[in-house]
Each structure stands twice: as structure tokens, then as C-alpha cells.
Motif scaffolding. Structure first.
Motif, PDB file in Angstrom:
ATOM      1  N   LEU A  82      62.061  72.910  54.114  1.00  0.00           N
ATOM      2  CA  LEU A  82      61.090  73.832  54.687  1.00  0.00           C
ATOM      3  C   LEU A  82      59.691  73.324  54.369  1.00  0.00           C
ATOM      4  O   LEU A  82      59.361  73.085  53.211  1.00  0.00           O
ATOM      5  CB  LEU A  82      61.276  75.227  54.102  1.00  0.00           C
ATOM      6  CG  LEU A  82      60.183  76.250  54.410  1.00  0.00           C
ATOM      7  CD1 LEU A  82      60.152  76.587  55.894  1.00  0.00           C
ATOM      8  CD2 LEU A  82      60.377  77.520  53.578  1.00  0.00           C
ATOM      9  N   VAL A  83      58.879  73.143  55.401  1.00  0.00           N
ATOM     10  CA  VAL A  83      57.474  72.763  55.220  1.00  0.00           C
ATOM     11  C   VAL A  83      56.623  73.881  55.802  1.00  0.00           C
ATOM     12  O   VAL A  83      56.642  74.125  57.011  1.00  0.00           O
ATOM     13  CB  VAL A  83      57.134  71.432  55.915  1.00  0.00           C
ATOM     14  CG1 VAL A  83      55.672  71.058  55.654  1.00  0.00           C
ATOM     15  CG2 VAL A  83      58.051  70.311  55.429  1.00  0.00           C
ATOM     16  N   THR A  84      55.881  74.592  54.950  1.00  0.00           N
ATOM     17  CA  THR A  84      55.049  75.681  55.450  1.00  0.00           C
ATOM     18  C   THR A  84      53.716  75.115  55.964  1.00  0.00           C
ATOM     19  O   THR A  84      53.205  74.117  55.453  1.00  0.00           O
ATOM     20  CB  THR A  84      54.783  76.738  54.373  1.00  0.00           C
ATOM     21  OG1 THR A  84      53.989  76.187  53.315  1.00  0.00           O
ATOM     22  CG2 THR A  84      56.088  77.260  53.805  1.00  0.00           C
ATOM     23  N   GLY A  85      53.183  75.772  56.979  1.00  0.00           N
ATOM     24  CA  GLY A  85      51.932  75.306  57.584  1.00  0.00           C
ATOM     25  C   GLY A  85      52.080  73.911  58.148  1.00  0.00           C
ATOM     26  O   GLY A  85      51.197  73.062  57.973  1.00  0.00           O
ATOM     27  N   ALA A  86      53.185  73.670  58.860  1.00  0.00           N
ATOM     28  CA  ALA A  86      53.524  72.310  59.287  1.00  0.00           C
ATOM     29  C   ALA A  86      52.991  71.938  60.661  1.00  0.00           C
ATOM     30  O   ALA A  86      53.242  70.834  61.135  1.00  0.00           O
ATOM     31  CB  ALA A  86      55.045  72.126  59.260  1.00  0.00           C
ATOM     32  N   GLY A  87      52.261  72.832  61.290  1.00  0.00           N
ATOM     33  CA  GLY A  87      51.786  72.532  62.638  1.00  0.00           C
ATOM     34  C   GLY A  87      50.630  71.558  62.689  1.00  0.00           C
ATOM     35  O   GLY A  87      50.490  70.794  63.649  1.00  0.00           O
ATOM     36  N   ARG A  88      49.795  71.572  61.641  1.00  0.00           N
ATOM     37  CA  ARG A  88      48.576  70.764  61.680  1.00  0.00           C
ATOM     38  C   ARG A  88      48.304  70.134  60.318  1.00  0.00           C
ATOM     39  O   ARG A  88      48.905  70.498  59.313  1.00  0.00           O
ATOM     40  CB  ARG A  88      47.377  71.626  62.080  1.00  0.00           C
ATOM     41  CG  ARG A  88      47.473  72.228  63.462  1.00  0.00           C
ATOM     42  CD  ARG A  88      46.226  73.030  63.805  1.00  0.00           C
ATOM     43  NE  ARG A  88      46.009  74.137  62.870  1.00  0.00           N
ATOM     44  CZ  ARG A  88      44.916  74.882  62.847  1.00  0.00           C
ATOM     45  NH1 ARG A  88      43.933  74.636  63.688  1.00  0.00           N
ATOM     46  NH2 ARG A  88      44.801  75.879  61.988  1.00  0.00           N
ATOM     47  N   GLY A  89      47.373  69.199  60.307  1.00  0.00           N
ATOM     48  CA  GLY A  89      46.837  68.659  59.062  1.00  0.00           C
ATOM     49  C   GLY A  89      47.871  68.050  58.146  1.00  0.00           C
ATOM     50  O   GLY A  89      48.783  67.331  58.570  1.00  0.00           O
TER      51      GLY A  89
END
Length: 241
Positions: A6-13
Motif C-alpha cells: 500500500l502506497v498512500t498519496g501515490a497519485g503524484r510526487g
């Protein structure tokens, strides 16, 4: 053996770079996002185009009940995570005398409470799986040295370091490592409005880092070579002190 992360905040940066790098290393990625569905879909498409496996998992890390319900359902449908990258976070910068209560609360509730909201429902399933695992939290240079105008952000990121160190002790005998990565100034949307040239003069390497460099460090911490590293805070900041 398939290992899900699980990678949180994975949409950007940084989160996106981490998701892409871990997918390239053979992990199946749960791409978490809060609002930017388009960015998450783009990350998913890039992973799949490269032959990797991933799926999107929307939730707001500050919503405790939603997080628990979403993660429990995902584990039931897709299996236990082998690893977690706690990357999602927000900032609301202001000198402390001018900082509004909601600015303090939003940053603390998202960045620090988010650690609990995610890890509390995930720890026991990881332990019961008896397959070891990895936890990497994303702190910041601000959590180590502090930063003007970021008392709330610095407090949250320092708290994440303490929480990660304590969790590492709890999980060590289970062969699950927990480490914190503390980036300095990295080229992402978060630094878009900063005086880049002025800041570079204070960085020994005279440049900002890249999200891909941070992802490389996370990838190492997820490797077999890092199995004996736990409870550590690893800075990646170009020599900034």
C-alpha cells in the motif's frame, strides 16, 4: 511469491515515484489517493504499461472509520499487505502567532493521526501472515531540524519519527521492519512556490532532490538487503543540516 504494498498519496510526487519504482521491483501496488482520481489512474496506467500490477484504493487518511473499513475490505478481497509506505500528507504553513486552529488541526490530524489510522488496522494482519514485511513512513527534514512557518508540519513529522521508531521495536521479532525516510527539498508540487535559488544556496549539493531519488531509497528499504535495518531515520537532503 506475490507481495502487495500500500502506497498512500501515490497519485503524484514522491508517492507516485515510489509506486512506480516498487511496481518495477515486482510488488503489486495499492495506489491510494484522496481526491485526484485522474492522477491515480495515470499512475495505474503507467504501471500496467510497464508490465506491473496495481489497483487504485481511494480514501482520506484522516478519516479513521473510512480508512479501517476500506482497508479491511481490501485485505478480504486482495490479501494482506506485505508492505506499507506512509507517504500521504498535507501542509498549511503559517508563523505560529498567525496559525489558525484549523491549520494546526488539519496538518496534525492528517499527517500524524494518519499514521495510526492506517497502521492500527494493518499491523495484526501482517503479523498473522507470518511473512515478514516492511513499513516506511515519510517524515521530513522539518521533523528533524524544524522549519520556520511550519510548526504544525514539523510537529507532525517529528511525531511520525517517534511513532515509527516505537513500531519498529514492536514488530522487530516478527521480521517486519519499520523505518522513516526524511527528505529535504525535493522537486514536487509542494515546493513549487518556494524561492528555489535562495534555498539552493543553503544546500551543500546546490540542488533539490528528485522524487525518483527518494523512491530509490524506499526501494532499497523494501529489498532483502535491508532486512536488518529497522527503527532508523534516513535523511535524503543533499547534505542539508
Amino acid at each position: 511469491m506475490e507481495r502487495s504494498v500500500l502506497v498512500t498519496g501515490a497519485g503524484r510526487g514522491i508517492g507516485r515515484a515510489v509506486a512506480l519504482r516498487l511496481a518495477g521491483a515486482g510488488f503489486r501496488i495499492a495506489i491510494n489517493y484522496r481526491r485526484n482520481e485522474e492522477a491515480a489512474a495515470s499512475c495505474l496506467a503507467e504501471i500496467e504499461a510497464a508490465g506491473g500490477q496495481a489497483y487504485v484504493l481511494p480514501f482520506d487518511i484522516s478519516d479513521r472509520e473510512l480508512v479501517r473499513a476500506t482497508l479491511e475490505k481490501d485485505i478480504e478481497e486482495n490479501g494482506v499487505y506485505w508492505g506499507v509506505v506512509l507517504n500521504a500528507g498535507v501542509h498549511a504553513d503559517n508563523p505560529l502567532p498567525s496559525m489558525k486552529g484549523e491549520e494546526w488541526d488539519r496538518v496534525i490530524h492528517t499527517n500524524l493521526d494518519g499514521f495510526y489510522n492506517i497502521m492500527n488496522p494493518l499491523v495484526m494482519p501482517m503479523i498473522r501472515a507470518k511473512k515478514g514485511g516492511r513499513v516506511v513512513s515519510m517524515s521530513s527534514v522539518a521533523g528533524i531540524t524544524g522549519n520556520r512557518g511550519q510548526v504544525n508540519y514539523s510537529a507532525a513529522k517529528a511525531g511520525i519519527i517517534g511513532a515509527t521508531k516505537a513500531l519498529a521495536q514492536e514488530l522487530a521479532k516478527r521480521k517486519i521492519t519499520a523505518n522513516s525516510v526524511a527528505p529535504g527539498f525535493i522537486h514536487t508540487d509542494m515546493v513549487a512556490d518556494l524561492p528555489v535559488d535562495e534555498i539552493k544556496r543553503h544546500i551543500p549539493m546546490r540542488r533539490f532532490g528528485t522524487a525518483e531519488e527518494v523512491a530509490g531509497l524506499v526501494n532499497f528499504l523494501f529489498s532483502d538487503d535491508a532486512a536488518y535495518i529497522t527503527g532508523q531515520v534516513i535523511s535524503i537532503n543533499g547534505g542539508l543540516v
